[in-house]
Structures are given as C-alpha cells and as structure tokens.
Design a protein around this motif. Sequence first.
Motif, PDB file in Angstrom:
ATOM      1  N   ARG A  59     -10.584   9.415  -1.611  1.00  0.00           N
ATOM      2  CA  ARG A  59     -10.351   8.737  -0.177  1.00  0.00           C
ATOM      3  C   ARG A  59      -9.250   7.339  -0.780  1.00  0.00           C
ATOM      4  O   ARG A  59      -8.896   6.931  -1.246  1.00  0.00           O
ATOM      5  CB  ARG A  59     -11.982   7.684  -0.143  1.00  0.00           C
ATOM      6  CG  ARG A  59     -12.180   7.110  -1.427  1.00  0.00           C
ATOM      7  CD  ARG A  59     -13.798   6.746  -2.142  1.00  0.00           C
ATOM      8  NE  ARG A  59     -14.016   5.621  -2.912  1.00  0.00           N
ATOM      9  CZ  ARG A  59     -14.245   6.191  -3.969  1.00  0.00           C
ATOM     10  NH1 ARG A  59     -14.030   7.460  -4.156  1.00  0.00           N
ATOM     11  NH2 ARG A  59     -14.212   5.118  -5.065  1.00  0.00           N
ATOM     12  N   TRP A  92      -7.375   0.366 -12.721  1.00  0.00           N
ATOM     13  CA  TRP A  92      -7.805   1.124 -12.116  1.00  0.00           C
ATOM     14  C   TRP A  92      -9.231   2.610 -12.179  1.00  0.00           C
ATOM     15  O   TRP A  92      -9.969   2.399 -11.368  1.00  0.00           O
ATOM     16  CB  TRP A  92      -6.908   1.654 -11.331  1.00  0.00           C
ATOM     17  CG  TRP A  92      -7.264   3.392 -10.711  1.00  0.00           C
ATOM     18  CD1 TRP A  92      -7.365   2.660  -9.274  1.00  0.00           C
ATOM     19  CD2 TRP A  92      -8.163   4.127 -10.734  1.00  0.00           C
ATOM     20  NE1 TRP A  92      -7.527   4.096  -8.587  1.00  0.00           N
ATOM     21  CE2 TRP A  92      -7.216   5.191  -9.845  1.00  0.00           C
ATOM     22  CE3 TRP A  92      -8.297   5.112 -12.149  1.00  0.00           C
ATOM     23  CZ2 TRP A  92      -8.461   6.646  -9.801  1.00  0.00           C
ATOM     24  CZ3 TRP A  92      -8.687   6.513 -11.900  1.00  0.00           C
ATOM     25  CH2 TRP A  92      -9.109   7.433 -11.148  1.00  0.00           C
ATOM     26  N   ARG A 149     -12.375  -0.122 -11.884  1.00  0.00           N
ATOM     27  CA  ARG A 149     -13.037  -0.470 -10.386  1.00  0.00           C
ATOM     28  C   ARG A 149     -13.612   1.322 -10.179  1.00  0.00           C
ATOM     29  O   ARG A 149     -14.307   1.559  -8.959  1.00  0.00           O
ATOM     30  CB  ARG A 149     -11.520  -0.438 -10.193  1.00  0.00           C
ATOM     31  CG  ARG A 149     -11.884  -0.509  -7.802  1.00  0.00           C
ATOM     32  CD  ARG A 149     -10.389  -1.323  -7.580  1.00  0.00           C
ATOM     33  NE  ARG A 149      -9.988  -0.892  -7.557  1.00  0.00           N
ATOM     34  CZ  ARG A 149      -9.131   0.361  -6.348  1.00  0.00           C
ATOM     35  NH1 ARG A 149     -10.437   0.347  -5.884  1.00  0.00           N
ATOM     36  NH2 ARG A 149      -8.024   0.697  -6.239  1.00  0.00           N
ATOM     37  N   VAL A 150     -12.735   2.034 -10.044  1.00  0.00           N
ATOM     38  CA  VAL A 150     -13.140   3.587  -9.299  1.00  0.00           C
ATOM     39  C   VAL A 150     -13.754   4.245 -10.054  1.00  0.00           C
ATOM     40  O   VAL A 150     -14.998   5.147  -9.276  1.00  0.00           O
ATOM     41  CB  VAL A 150     -11.125   4.159  -9.379  1.00  0.00           C
ATOM     42  CG1 VAL A 150     -11.672   5.767  -8.546  1.00  0.00           C
ATOM     43  CG2 VAL A 150     -11.049   3.370  -7.994  1.00  0.00           C
ATOM     44  N   THR A 160      -4.083  -0.095  -6.837  1.00  0.00           N
ATOM     45  CA  THR A 160      -2.916  -0.725  -6.321  1.00  0.00           C
ATOM     46  C   THR A 160      -1.966  -0.945  -6.352  1.00  0.00           C
ATOM     47  O   THR A 160      -1.969  -0.345  -7.434  1.00  0.00           O
ATOM     48  CB  THR A 160      -3.624  -2.349  -6.206  1.00  0.00           C
ATOM     49  OG1 THR A 160      -4.062  -2.535  -7.386  1.00  0.00           O
ATOM     50  CG2 THR A 160      -5.050  -2.010  -5.115  1.00  0.00           C
ATOM     51  N   ARG A 169       1.005  -0.608   0.300  1.00  0.00           N
ATOM     52  CA  ARG A 169      -0.010   0.099   0.265  1.00  0.00           C
ATOM     53  C   ARG A 169       0.922   1.707  -0.012  1.00  0.00           C
ATOM     54  O   ARG A 169       0.412   2.044  -0.396  1.00  0.00           O
ATOM     55  CB  ARG A 169      -0.974  -0.443   1.080  1.00  0.00           C
ATOM     56  CG  ARG A 169      -2.080   1.405   0.865  1.00  0.00           C
ATOM     57  CD  ARG A 169      -2.964   1.389   2.234  1.00  0.00           C
ATOM     58  NE  ARG A 169      -3.513  -0.467   2.459  1.00  0.00           N
ATOM     59  CZ  ARG A 169      -3.553  -1.051   3.701  1.00  0.00           C
ATOM     60  NH1 ARG A 169      -2.427  -0.629   4.645  1.00  0.00           N
ATOM     61  NH2 ARG A 169      -3.709  -2.409   4.006  1.00  0.00           N
ATOM     62  N   GLU A 210      -9.838   4.211  -0.754  1.00  0.00           N
ATOM     63  CA  GLU A 210     -10.021   3.431  -0.945  1.00  0.00           C
ATOM     64  C   GLU A 210      -9.787   3.425  -2.624  1.00  0.00           C
ATOM     65  O   GLU A 210      -9.608   2.250  -3.898  1.00  0.00           O
ATOM     66  CB  GLU A 210     -11.621   3.214  -1.079  1.00  0.00           C
ATOM     67  CG  GLU A 210     -12.083   1.992   0.044  1.00  0.00           C
ATOM     68  CD  GLU A 210     -11.873   2.734   1.610  1.00  0.00           C
ATOM     69  OE1 GLU A 210     -12.215   2.673   2.361  1.00  0.00           O
ATOM     70  OE2 GLU A 210     -11.938   4.350   0.736  1.00  0.00           O
ATOM     71  N   ALA A 211      -9.789   4.535  -3.652  1.00  0.00           N
ATOM     72  CA  ALA A 211     -10.244   5.063  -5.031  1.00  0.00           C
ATOM     73  C   ALA A 211      -8.047   5.044  -4.913  1.00  0.00           C
ATOM     74  O   ALA A 211      -7.796   5.119  -5.809  1.00  0.00           O
ATOM     75  CB  ALA A 211     -10.263   6.958  -5.022  1.00  0.00           C
TER      76      ALA A 211
END
Length: 350
Positions: A328, A344, A347-348, A334, A241, A330-331
């Motif tokens: 945020r 990405w 997902r976002v 990875t 992370r 979560e945005a």
Amino acid sequence: MPMTDKERGLGDAIDWSFAAGVGVRLTRSEPAMSRYTRDTVRDELFAAAARAEGPVREHTRLGDGSEPPPALVVDRPGWVRAAAASMADLTASPTSGPGGGRPWVGKPAGAQAGAMLAYLSSAVLGQYDPFSRTLLLVAPNVVAVERALRVPTSDFRLWVCLHEVTHRVQFAQAPWMADLMREAAAELATAVDEPVGEMAARLVSAVRDLRDPDGKPMSQRGVLGVVRALQSGPQRESFDRILALGTLLEGHADHVMDGVGPAVVPSVARIRRAFDSRRQRSTGPIHRLIRLVLGMDAKMAQYVHGKKFVDAVVARAGMDAFNTVWSRPEALPTLAEIDEPDAWIARVLN
C-alpha cells in the motif's frame, strides 16, 4: 469553460509528440554493428529478459506465475518515441488528456524536452514503462557499454535484464505505484498562488546552501535544495514522495542484481567492478553540467542509498517482511526512512 493554470498539467505545457520528433532528429549515431551482430544482440536480449524472470521472482518472492509479455528491443530513436509517449501519459491532465490544448505553448517546451530525451537516449540501457507495461531494452547502448567495459557480452546482457525485469516485477506486484506517480506529477505541475517575495527568500537560502563552509560546490544536494525552494508545501511533499519511491525502486533492483547475479551470471563480480567504476568516472565539464541539470547524478545516488535501505531491512527482517513495502502507499519509506531503515521497520512492521 477554459482550464485554469491549476487545472493544467505538464501535458498541456509540453507537446510530447513534437518532443519525440525533435529527440529522434538529435539522437547521436549508434555504435557500428554488422547486421549479424545487430540480430544477435536483439535475440540475446529477448532471451535474457525471459531468462531473468524466474530468478528475479524466486529471489524477491514476488509474482503470480503468469507469463509476462516479451521485452521490446529498440534503438535510440525507438527509445525516444517510447519515452515521450510514457511522459505524455505521466503528465497528462485528467481533463485534457495527452497533448493538451495549448500547442503554441507546448512546442517550445517540447523542443527542450526532445533535446533532453536525445541526450538520455545514449545513456539508458533499459527501462520498464509502468503505463504501457512494456520492458524496453536499448540494444546499441548495451553494445556500447559492454564494449567499453570489455566484459562477456552474454553475461552483461543478462545482468542488465535482471535489473529491468525487477522493475517489471515491482509494478506487477504494486500497480498502484503508477497512479501514485501520476498524482505526484500532477501536483508538481500545479501553479501556486504565492507572494514572489516568499519564494525569492526560499530561493536565496537554497542558493546559499549550494556551497559548504569551505566554499566548495555541493552539486546535487544544492540543486535539489533549489528545486525544493521553488515549490509549495504540497509540491515539496510530492517531490519527496516521488524521490523516495525512485530510490526504493532503483535500490531494490540493485539489491536483486547482487543477490541473483552470482548464481546466474558467471562474471558478475567483474561486471559489477567495471560498471561501478564507469558510474564514478569523471567526464568533461559540459557533460557534468548536463548530468547535473538532468538529475543523472541524483539517480546514481538513488542506487546507493536505496540499496543500503533494502539490504538493511532484508538482513534484519527478511524478504517476506520487506515485501510489505509493496502492499500500500502508506508502506513506502519516506526520504528520511531511506537513511533510517530501523525507523521504517518500527513504523510499518511493528
């Protein structure tokens, strides 16, 4: 009741005040400058940091229009002190605070950390500290690099400030990232109850991967594999992370430098060519080893991978959509999504 190993952070294992003292004593001598040159560099860096703020905010579409505090122009010892204070803040355990409760343990580790800071003090041009919210510019290092590259000094100083001001804008937009960094550091410092055999098996596998099928060293990739092999599952998640976050931040700053540079830095193309050549230039074996141990080569890779990610997302979705990344935790991308920007986006953004 005394803390358990799981409750202690790196701040309890490293005496950062002692590290600062050691680092200051070990800093290398700075490039020779007259008092006039020293004063001129300081004044130009102050002005360049202020001048960079507008173009960076306009290009990134971030910022609320508030006036930022002035940059802090420091020498190498000044950077060491500031970096040690920042690390103390980052690694402090929530129960003991900076400077933890085991000084007989902290001083040996502090000496090692101080030596590391001393080495880095001659390499860092600037840094934004999200904990003190201070933008640091290391004047002697800026002078040393611009002399080595033989580039226009005013242009180079503004170019450096574009990168560091971008970091200030990033954390102003997403102040929660500082807390995320603290949480990840706390997890990485947590002791793990795990059978030695299992850890050793992971280590052997990782060391085997240090070489490719032809027997050639795989340098940073292998070193990161060894680091991950010694970590628990939660620690690996935190490590990945924080690595992904660093890659995003550095790549975004490089993207902004290249986006803003042509409009405000006349010699930007010349500076970029010279600076990239300097990044890739080989050094002696001792310096290469130190860079590897300190992760400096990994940081260079962050600029490249991160910039490709930002370039791709902005090209496909636009800057406003990309800025969702600051909304945020979560945005955030990875590690896998850094190399797969479409994943990405799916997902976002979708």
